[in-house]
Write a protein that holds these residues in place. Structure first.
Motif, PDB file in Angstrom:
ATOM      1  N   ALA A  17     -43.100  68.382 -69.395  1.00 35.83           N
ATOM      2  CA  ALA A  17     -43.665  68.816 -68.054  1.00 35.83           C
ATOM      3  C   ALA A  17     -43.992  67.554 -66.968  1.00 35.83           C
ATOM      4  CB  ALA A  17     -44.730  69.859 -68.470  1.00 35.83           C
ATOM      5  N   ILE A  18     -44.648  66.612 -67.719  1.00 35.58           N
ATOM      6  CA  ILE A  18     -45.040  65.675 -66.713  1.00 35.58           C
ATOM      7  C   ILE A  18     -44.000  64.927 -66.186  1.00 35.58           C
ATOM      8  CG2 ILE A  18     -46.174  63.381 -66.890  1.00 35.58           C
ATOM      9  CD1 ILE A  18     -48.191  64.427 -68.818  1.00 35.58           C
ATOM     10  N   SER A  19     -42.933  64.761 -66.979  1.00 39.18           N
ATOM     11  CA  SER A  19     -41.511  63.925 -66.625  1.00 39.18           C
ATOM     12  C   SER A  19     -40.759  64.795 -65.513  1.00 39.18           C
ATOM     13  CB  SER A  19     -40.611  63.573 -67.688  1.00 39.18           C
ATOM     14  OG  SER A  19     -41.252  63.008 -68.749  1.00 39.18           O
ATOM     15  N   THR A  20     -41.097  66.306 -65.404  1.00 39.01           N
ATOM     16  CA  THR A  20     -40.368  67.000 -64.538  1.00 39.01           C
ATOM     17  C   THR A  20     -41.040  67.086 -63.291  1.00 39.01           C
ATOM     18  OG1 THR A  20     -39.650  68.473 -66.294  1.00 39.01           O
ATOM     19  CG2 THR A  20     -39.743  69.288 -64.263  1.00 39.01           C
ATOM     20  N   LEU A  21     -42.569  66.947 -63.319  1.00 40.24           N
ATOM     21  CA  LEU A  21     -43.451  66.798 -62.373  1.00 40.24           C
ATOM     22  C   LEU A  21     -43.236  65.447 -61.490  1.00 40.24           C
ATOM     23  CD1 LEU A  21     -45.860  68.276 -60.623  1.00 40.24           C
ATOM     24  CD2 LEU A  21     -47.439  66.947 -62.240  1.00 40.24           C
ATOM     25  N   ILE A  22     -42.998  64.658 -62.253  1.00 39.36           N
ATOM     26  CA  ILE A  22     -42.761  63.124 -61.615  1.00 39.36           C
ATOM     27  C   ILE A  22     -41.559  63.505 -60.914  1.00 39.36           C
ATOM     28  CG2 ILE A  22     -41.964  60.824 -62.047  1.00 39.36           C
ATOM     29  CD1 ILE A  22     -44.108  60.843 -64.316  1.00 39.36           C
ATOM     30  N   GLY A  23     -40.525  64.035 -61.378  1.00 35.15           N
ATOM     31  CA  GLY A  23     -39.402  64.214 -60.437  1.00 35.15           C
ATOM     32  C   GLY A  23     -39.587  64.898 -59.194  1.00 35.15           C
ATOM     33  N   TYR A  24     -40.311  65.833 -59.359  1.00 31.40           N
ATOM     34  CA  TYR A  24     -40.976  66.608 -58.284  1.00 31.40           C
ATOM     35  C   TYR A  24     -41.533  65.896 -57.069  1.00 31.40           C
ATOM     36  CZ  TYR A  24     -39.037  71.252 -59.772  1.00 31.40           C
ATOM     37  OH  TYR A  24     -38.303  72.290 -60.371  1.00 31.40           O
ATOM     38  N   ILE A  25     -42.376  65.099 -57.528  1.00 26.39           N
ATOM     39  CA  ILE A  25     -43.503  64.273 -56.435  1.00 26.39           C
ATOM     40  C   ILE A  25     -42.809  63.109 -56.064  1.00 26.39           C
ATOM     41  CG2 ILE A  25     -45.639  65.520 -57.432  1.00 26.39           C
ATOM     42  CD1 ILE A  25     -46.102  62.623 -58.911  1.00 26.39           C
ATOM     43  N   GLY A  26     -41.647  62.476 -57.033  1.00 25.11           N
ATOM     44  CA  GLY A  26     -41.361  61.344 -56.463  1.00 25.11           C
ATOM     45  C   GLY A  26     -39.831  61.279 -55.984  1.00 25.11           C
ATOM     46  N   THR A  27     -39.395  62.644 -55.887  1.00 23.62           N
ATOM     47  CA  THR A  27     -37.928  62.457 -55.185  1.00 23.62           C
ATOM     48  C   THR A  27     -37.931  62.341 -53.955  1.00 23.62           C
ATOM     49  OG1 THR A  27     -35.778  63.837 -55.382  1.00 23.62           O
ATOM     50  CG2 THR A  27     -37.976  65.090 -55.137  1.00 23.62           C
ATOM     51  N   GLU A  28     -38.922  62.789 -53.200  1.00 25.62           N
ATOM     52  CA  GLU A  28     -38.991  62.505 -51.622  1.00 25.62           C
ATOM     53  C   GLU A  28     -39.559  61.090 -51.128  1.00 25.62           C
ATOM     54  OE1 GLU A  28     -37.527  64.553 -49.542  1.00 25.62           O
ATOM     55  OE2 GLU A  28     -37.006  65.995 -51.127  1.00 25.62           O
ATOM     56  N   VAL A  29     -39.843  60.184 -52.071  1.00 31.21           N
ATOM     57  CA  VAL A  29     -40.510  59.274 -51.786  1.00 31.21           C
ATOM     58  C   VAL A  29     -39.532  58.060 -51.312  1.00 31.21           C
ATOM     59  CG1 VAL A  29     -40.927  58.069 -54.142  1.00 31.21           C
ATOM     60  CG2 VAL A  29     -42.460  57.590 -52.229  1.00 31.21           C
ATOM     61  N   ALA A  30     -38.400  57.995 -51.835  1.00 34.46           N
ATOM     62  CA  ALA A  30     -37.248  56.996 -51.199  1.00 34.46           C
ATOM     63  C   ALA A  30     -36.530  57.602 -50.174  1.00 34.46           C
ATOM     64  CB  ALA A  30     -36.579  56.844 -52.724  1.00 34.46           C
ATOM     65  N   THR A  31     -36.440  56.644 -49.205  1.00 31.66           N
ATOM     66  CA  THR A  31     -35.477  57.005 -48.229  1.00 31.66           C
ATOM     67  C   THR A  31     -34.131  56.419 -48.236  1.00 31.66           C
ATOM     68  OG1 THR A  31     -36.397  55.224 -46.912  1.00 31.66           O
ATOM     69  CG2 THR A  31     -37.653  57.380 -46.683  1.00 31.66           C
ATOM     70  N   PRO A  32     -33.148  57.184 -47.784  1.00 31.93           N
ATOM     71  CA  PRO A  32     -31.785  56.594 -47.890  1.00 31.93           C
ATOM     72  C   PRO A  32     -31.724  55.393 -47.187  1.00 31.93           C
ATOM     73  CG  PRO A  32     -31.613  58.905 -47.441  1.00 31.93           C
ATOM     74  CD  PRO A  32     -33.101  58.321 -47.284  1.00 31.93           C
ATOM     75  N   HIS A  33     -31.972  54.991 -46.161  1.00 30.20           N
ATOM     76  CA  HIS A  33     -31.875  53.715 -45.442  1.00 30.20           C
ATOM     77  C   HIS A  33     -32.713  52.603 -46.130  1.00 30.20           C
ATOM     78  CE1 HIS A  33     -30.066  55.698 -41.638  1.00 30.20           C
ATOM     79  NE2 HIS A  33     -29.142  55.677 -42.512  1.00 30.20           N
ATOM     80  N   THR A  34     -33.741  52.869 -46.377  1.00 35.16           N
ATOM     81  CA  THR A  34     -34.631  51.729 -46.869  1.00 35.16           C
ATOM     82  C   THR A  34     -34.288  51.475 -48.213  1.00 35.16           C
ATOM     83  OG1 THR A  34     -36.561  52.475 -45.753  1.00 35.16           O
ATOM     84  CG2 THR A  34     -37.016  51.116 -47.401  1.00 35.16           C
ATOM     85  N   THR A  35     -34.028  52.510 -49.270  1.00 28.88           N
ATOM     86  CA  THR A  35     -33.677  51.954 -50.646  1.00 28.88           C
ATOM     87  C   THR A  35     -32.162  51.657 -50.860  1.00 28.88           C
ATOM     88  OG1 THR A  35     -35.385  53.893 -51.338  1.00 28.88           O
ATOM     89  CG2 THR A  35     -33.658  53.091 -52.894  1.00 28.88           C
ATOM     90  N   PHE A  36     -31.307  52.493 -50.498  1.00 34.38           N
ATOM     91  CA  PHE A  36     -29.803  52.113 -50.661  1.00 34.38           C
ATOM     92  C   PHE A  36     -29.231  50.980 -49.566  1.00 34.38           C
ATOM     93  CE2 PHE A  36     -30.538  56.257 -52.868  1.00 34.38           C
ATOM     94  CZ  PHE A  36     -30.104  55.609 -54.177  1.00 34.38           C
ATOM     95  N   HIS A  37     -29.843  50.805 -48.633  1.00 33.12           N
ATOM     96  CA  HIS A  37     -29.595  49.751 -47.507  1.00 33.12           C
ATOM     97  C   HIS A  37     -29.882  48.404 -48.214  1.00 33.12           C
ATOM     98  CE1 HIS A  37     -28.679  47.238 -44.097  1.00 33.12           C
ATOM     99  NE2 HIS A  37     -29.954  46.955 -43.912  1.00 33.12           N
ATOM    100  N   ARG A  38     -30.972  48.529 -49.060  1.00 32.84           N
ATOM    101  CA  ARG A  38     -31.407  47.122 -49.614  1.00 32.84           C
ATOM    102  C   ARG A  38     -30.390  46.955 -50.928  1.00 32.84           C
ATOM    103  NH1 ARG A  38     -36.140  44.065 -50.398  1.00 32.84           N
ATOM    104  NH2 ARG A  38     -37.093  45.560 -48.840  1.00 32.84           N
TER     105      ARG A  38
END
Length: 441
Positions: A17-38
């Motif tokens: 349950a904790i891992s699933t919750l992490i997936g929910y709260i963490g999935t929006e923190v990364a932005t495409p241009h910032t994360t994958f541009h790097r």
């Protein structure tokens, strides 16, 4: 007996349950241009990684070790950012075939947005304007000169003028560096390497350092549990190195007709407005406009593009696969380690998002640091930027801070006027009203 059985059943369920919750709260923190541009442009993303040396300050040495080592791992939930990045590739037609589609506006080559203005009324798109981003980073970096060059304020008509909004005006002068000249030997020369060349050991070392926490956990798992699942912690490092090994070639400053990267005495002043103030960028048009248009644009290479696209997809699958593996096959102790590590990575991703992590170790940060150093030691530092194999630029920054948006705009419009005809060098031009007008207000 029943209590032991209940606890052995409850703990895995709780971890899942904790891992699933992490997936929910963490999935929006990364932005495409910032994360994958790097990931897709490591030469720019890690250009400010420097090996600690006796010549560097202790604070710089510690910063170069602890920031990438503790705050830049990518083993968390990236599936949403990866999906958005793939959507960009699809929308721009990169899946249609070799040399098809456009890279502008994707993680390969993000669109800076905004426009630049010429004194004669011409308007152009900034696109991937590295100097615009450098000046934004300078504003975040502070500096003594910024604090003491405040215009406005004071008393007017017997009333104290209020500070509405401190807005700065940056004037960046780019010129072709012709080699050592008079007085240069007395200066500290800071030469920033370009970010369009081949991969170097320094860049690879920076990449490895960002995943040092994952490497450490993988070693601990191998020693304590002797489990092959240790590979889950080194997957992000492997993917980063694969992307770096298949780096896409990029365009540097183009030398036209053997005349250098901006030959001649003609200079123009381009004004860029953004949420960080007013920016005047001055230099030879054939050189400056390359930074607004095509500098850093990928040179098409289908197999390298496909490998890097596959890396983005693999990063998107990393967390869901890890979640399934940890839930179904890992022993309870190892499952605790995996959940704890993913939670740690998610938390540091939040920290980096709101601590200006998009600048860490980048070319823009390195140039901004050099310009701030030159600003704080007037006449003692010469900042150079190697924009291509045959082109090295001298960079000079002056800036003022104003107590209202209107004052800053008025000052920027004065600086926007064409350089004086008698000037032989763009760096020697004294901007109309740059001193007296500022003091007057």
């Amino acid at each position: 007996m029943s209590s032991t059985s209940d606890s052995s059943t409850t703990l895995p369920t709780t971890l899942s349950a904790i891992s699933t919750l992490i997936g929910y709260i963490g999935t929006e923190v990364a932005t495409p241009h910032t994360t994958f541009h790097r990931i897709l442009w490591p030469q720019r993303a890690y250009n400010n990684f420097q090996f600690p040396s006796s010549s560097s300050s202790s604070s710089l040495s510690l910063r170069n070790i602890f920031i990438p080592a503790l705050l830049m791992p990518l083993g968390g939930p990236l599936h949403t950012a990866a999906l958005k990045t793939i959507d960009q590739f699809f929308a721009r037609g990169l899946f249609l075939g070799p040399e098809m589609g456009g890279m502008l506006g994707t993680a390969f080559f993000p669109d800076q947005g905004g426009e630049y203005h010429l004194p004669g009324g011409g308007v152009g798109k900034v696109r991937n304007g590295v100097w615009v981003r450098v000046l934004e980073r300078v504003g975040l970096g502070g500096g003594r000169c910024q604090r003491r060059s405040i215009s406005g304020g004071g008393v007017e008509g017997g009333k104290v003028r209020k500070v509405r909004q401190k807005t700065w005006v940056n004037r960046l002068v780019l010129s072709v560096h012709q080699g050592p000249g008079k007085g240069v030997k007395k200066k500290k020369v800071v030469c920033v390497e370009g970010d369009v060349g081949p991969m170097t050991g320094r860049i690879l070392a920076g990449i490895v350092l960002t995943e040092i926490t994952g490497i450490g956990v993988a070693i601990a798992v191998a020693v304590v549990w002797r489990s092959a699942w240790m590979v889950l912690w080194v997957v992000p490092l492997v993917l980063k190195l694969v992307s770096a090994g298949c780096w896409v070639p990029r365009e540097g400053v183009v030398v036209e007709d053997g005349g250098g990267c901006g030959s001649g005495k003609e200079t123009k002043r381009y004004m860029v407005t953004s949420g960080h103030g007013f920016q005047i960028i001055e230099g030879p048009p054939q050189m400056v406009q390359q930074f607004f248009r095509h500098y850093g644009h990928p040179r098409r290479s289908r197999w390298q593009e496909l490998v890097q696209i596959a890396v983005v997809i693999a990063f998107g699958l990393n967390f869901p696969v890890g979640l399934v593996v940890s839930t179904m096959w890992m022993p309870i102790g190892l499952q605790c380690v995996w959940t704890g590590y993913v939670l740690y990575v998610t938390m540091v991703m939040y920290v980096s998002r709101y601590a200006h992590g998009e600048w860490w170790l980048t070319t823009e940060e390195r140039l901004a640091d050099a310009l701030i150093d030159a600003e704080e030691h007037p006449g003692e530092v010469l900042v150079l930027f190697k924009g291509g194999e045959d082109c090295t630029l001298a960079v000079e920054l002056t800036r003022t801070v104003h107590n209202s948006y209107g004052e800053a705009k008025e000052h920027a419009l004065l600086l926007r006027q064409p350089p004086l005809p008698s000037s032989d060098h763009p760096g020697d031009v004294q901007s109309e009203g740059s001193t007296g007008n500022s003091e007057k207000r």
